[in-house]
Enzyme design. Structure first.
Site, mmCIF file in Angstrom:
data_model
loop_
_atom_site.group_PDB
_atom_site.id
_atom_site.type_symbol
_atom_site.label_atom_id
_atom_site.label_comp_id
_atom_site.label_asym_id
_atom_site.label_seq_id
_atom_site.Cartn_x
_atom_site.Cartn_y
_atom_site.Cartn_z
ATOM 1 N N ASP A 1 2.338 -3.442 0.883
ATOM 2 C CA ASP A 1 2.483 -2.344 1.840
ATOM 3 C C ASP A 1 1.199 -2.116 2.633
ATOM 4 O O ASP A 1 1.222 -1.617 3.755
ATOM 5 C CB ASP A 1 2.861 -1.075 1.070
ATOM 6 C CG ASP A 1 2.898 0.151 1.971
ATOM 7 O OD1 ASP A 1 3.597 0.082 2.996
ATOM 8 O OD2 ASP A 1 2.215 1.150 1.667
ATOM 9 N N VAL B 1 1.311 2.162 11.311
ATOM 10 C CA VAL B 1 1.070 0.782 11.754
ATOM 11 C C VAL B 1 1.941 0.449 12.966
ATOM 12 O O VAL B 1 1.492 -0.191 13.916
ATOM 13 C CB VAL B 1 1.343 -0.217 10.601
ATOM 14 C CG1 VAL B 1 1.240 -1.650 11.096
ATOM 15 C CG2 VAL B 1 0.375 -0.005 9.453
ATOM 16 N N VAL C 1 4.323 6.865 4.843
ATOM 17 C CA VAL C 1 4.322 6.804 6.315
ATOM 18 C C VAL C 1 3.377 5.736 6.872
ATOM 19 O O VAL C 1 3.094 5.717 8.062
ATOM 20 C CB VAL C 1 3.950 8.183 6.942
ATOM 21 C CG1 VAL C 1 4.995 9.221 6.643
ATOM 22 C CG2 VAL C 1 2.566 8.630 6.509
ATOM 23 N N ARG C 2 2.913 4.850 5.996
ATOM 24 C CA ARG C 2 2.007 3.813 6.507
ATOM 25 C C ARG C 2 2.696 2.960 7.578
ATOM 26 O O ARG C 2 2.081 2.591 8.578
ATOM 27 C CB ARG C 2 1.491 2.947 5.365
ATOM 28 C CG ARG C 2 0.416 1.994 5.841
ATOM 29 C CD ARG C 2 -0.285 1.285 4.712
ATOM 30 N NE ARG C 2 -1.299 2.096 4.087
ATOM 31 C CZ ARG C 2 -1.373 2.323 2.780
ATOM 32 N NH1 ARG C 2 -0.480 1.793 1.983
ATOM 33 N NH2 ARG C 2 -2.324 3.056 2.276
ATOM 34 N N ALA C 3 3.969 2.668 7.353
ATOM 35 C CA ALA C 3 4.697 1.839 8.312
ATOM 36 C C ALA C 3 4.738 2.510 9.691
ATOM 37 O O ALA C 3 4.579 1.853 10.724
ATOM 38 C CB ALA C 3 6.118 1.582 7.817
#
Ligand SMILES: Nc1ncnc2c1ncn2[C@@H]1O[C@H](COP(=O)(O)OP(=O)(O)OP(=O)(O)O)[C@@H](O)[C@H]1O
Length: 335
Positions: free
Chosen positions: A161, A247, A242-244
């Site tokens: 991830d 990014v 919420v990293r996606a």
């Protein structure tokens, strides 16, 4: 006689998703690098080396699997600091890679703690080391490129991830692509300097474009509607945290900057979505597509990164082709 040149980025064949992911990670290192999954001999290291040549520092650093934490982050000479009241820092691989590419072959075989550290530094852009109350930090604007062969072990989901973008290269190369690749490579090996000279114009176009994209990516903003589109895509894919989302917004901005746009559009989001979601997706693509479409009500779908298209000709939206063909003139530099 000048040293043997590298195989140029402009002469890479096909693999539009790989080329795109590498360029985006170079435009904004905060994206958190690219993880490439694929079989041997598919130009993973050749493309990463070629990417380094497009960057101002032209640095390419290979991280050996046996590297220690100290080799990676550098070390502080505490004795010297105490005696001379100044910090004596011995740079590590991260300092050497600043402004260039850090390549980690078989990152899935690297110690978890090291991968963690690596991803932290590359995403933050700063390497900070602290020993016995003495600290030192330096910039680490690094395009991180990791490769893995899943047959040799998986990367833990937590680490997966943390890689910004993911590209899965297909195992099979169609005959026409094989022929084109081999023809170019043989020509390069026969006369590397002549080959590079013939690619000079195309390489210069890529370098100029990348430089401009890096200079203007920070100025691009996105509308609430685009933000909503990103949230729904990530939600529909069932990703954790919420990293996606972060990014995807960064990658879309980098994509818009690469195309010389003044604003980020939904086309930019569509172009990068699969690179961001492929390794984080918990919901199968078909299901998440249907769900995202309900919200978006539109959408050109790009091929999934493991589709056979990986080896085919670049699709019309492939960014590298646009740069090389000069189809879209470079926008004028702002004063
Ligand atoms: N799409 C391509 N465009 C140009 N050259 C290619 C392409 N695919 C493979 N090659 C050529 O194939 C050879 C092998 O590539 P490379 O060493 O980069 O593979 P790799 O994926 O890093 O392999 P490994 O995992 O074994 O290290 C190189 O000579 C490279 O130029």
């Amino acid at each position: 006689m000048s040293p043997r040149p590298q195989y140029p980025f402009s002469a890479l064949h096909g693999q539009p998703q790989l080329q795109l992911a590498l360029l985006l990670a170079a435009i904004d290192p905060h994206i958190g690098g690219v993880l490439i999954e694929g079989p041997r001999g598919t130009a993973k290291s050749t493309s990463a080396r070629a990417l380094a040549e497009l960057l101002p520092g032209q640095r390419f650093v290979d991280l050996p699997l046996g590297a220690s934490e100290e080799q990676l982050v550098g070390s502080l000479d505490i004795q010297a600091a105490l005696q001379n009241a100044e910090v004596a820092f011995k740079p590590g691989l991260l300092a050497r890679a600043d402004g260039g590419v850090l390549y980690v072959d078989e990152v899935n075989l690297l110690a978890d703690a090291l991968v963690d550290l690596l991803l932290d530094v590359c995403a933050s852009g700063v390497n900070r080391i602290e020993r016995d109350g003495i600290s030192h930090q330096h910039e680490a604007r690094i395009a991180l490129v990791g490769t893995m062969n899943p047959e040799e072990g998986e990367l833990r989901p937590q680490l997966l991830d943390r890689f910004g973008l993911f590209v899965r290269l297909g195992a099979q190369i169609d005959p026409a692509s094989r022929e084109a690749i081999v023809r170019s490579r043989l020509a390069f090996d026969r006369d590397p300097h002549g080959f590079v000279e013939r690619q000079r114009h195309a390489q210069q176009a890529l370098i100029g474009r990348l430089e401009q994209a890096r200079a203007c990516v920070g100025r691009l903003d996105f509308s609430d509607a685009l933000h909503r589109q990103v949230s729904s895509l990530c939600h529909a894919a069932g990703v954790e945290g919420v990293r996606a989302d972060l990014v995807m917004l960064r990658a879309a901005a980098a994509h818009a900057a690469w195309l010389g746009q003044e604003q980020i559009s939904d086309g930019d989001i569509e172009a990068v979505a699969e690179l961001v979601l492929a390794h984080r997706r918990k919901t199968p693509p078909a299901q998440s597509e249907a769900s995202a479409q309900q919200v978006q009500q539109q959408g050109r779908q790009q091929p999934a990164p493991d589709s056979a298209d990986n080896w085919g000709a670049l699709p019309p939206q492939a960014v590298a082709t646009q740069a090389l063909s000069g189809a879209r003139p470079l926008p004028k530099k702002k004063p």
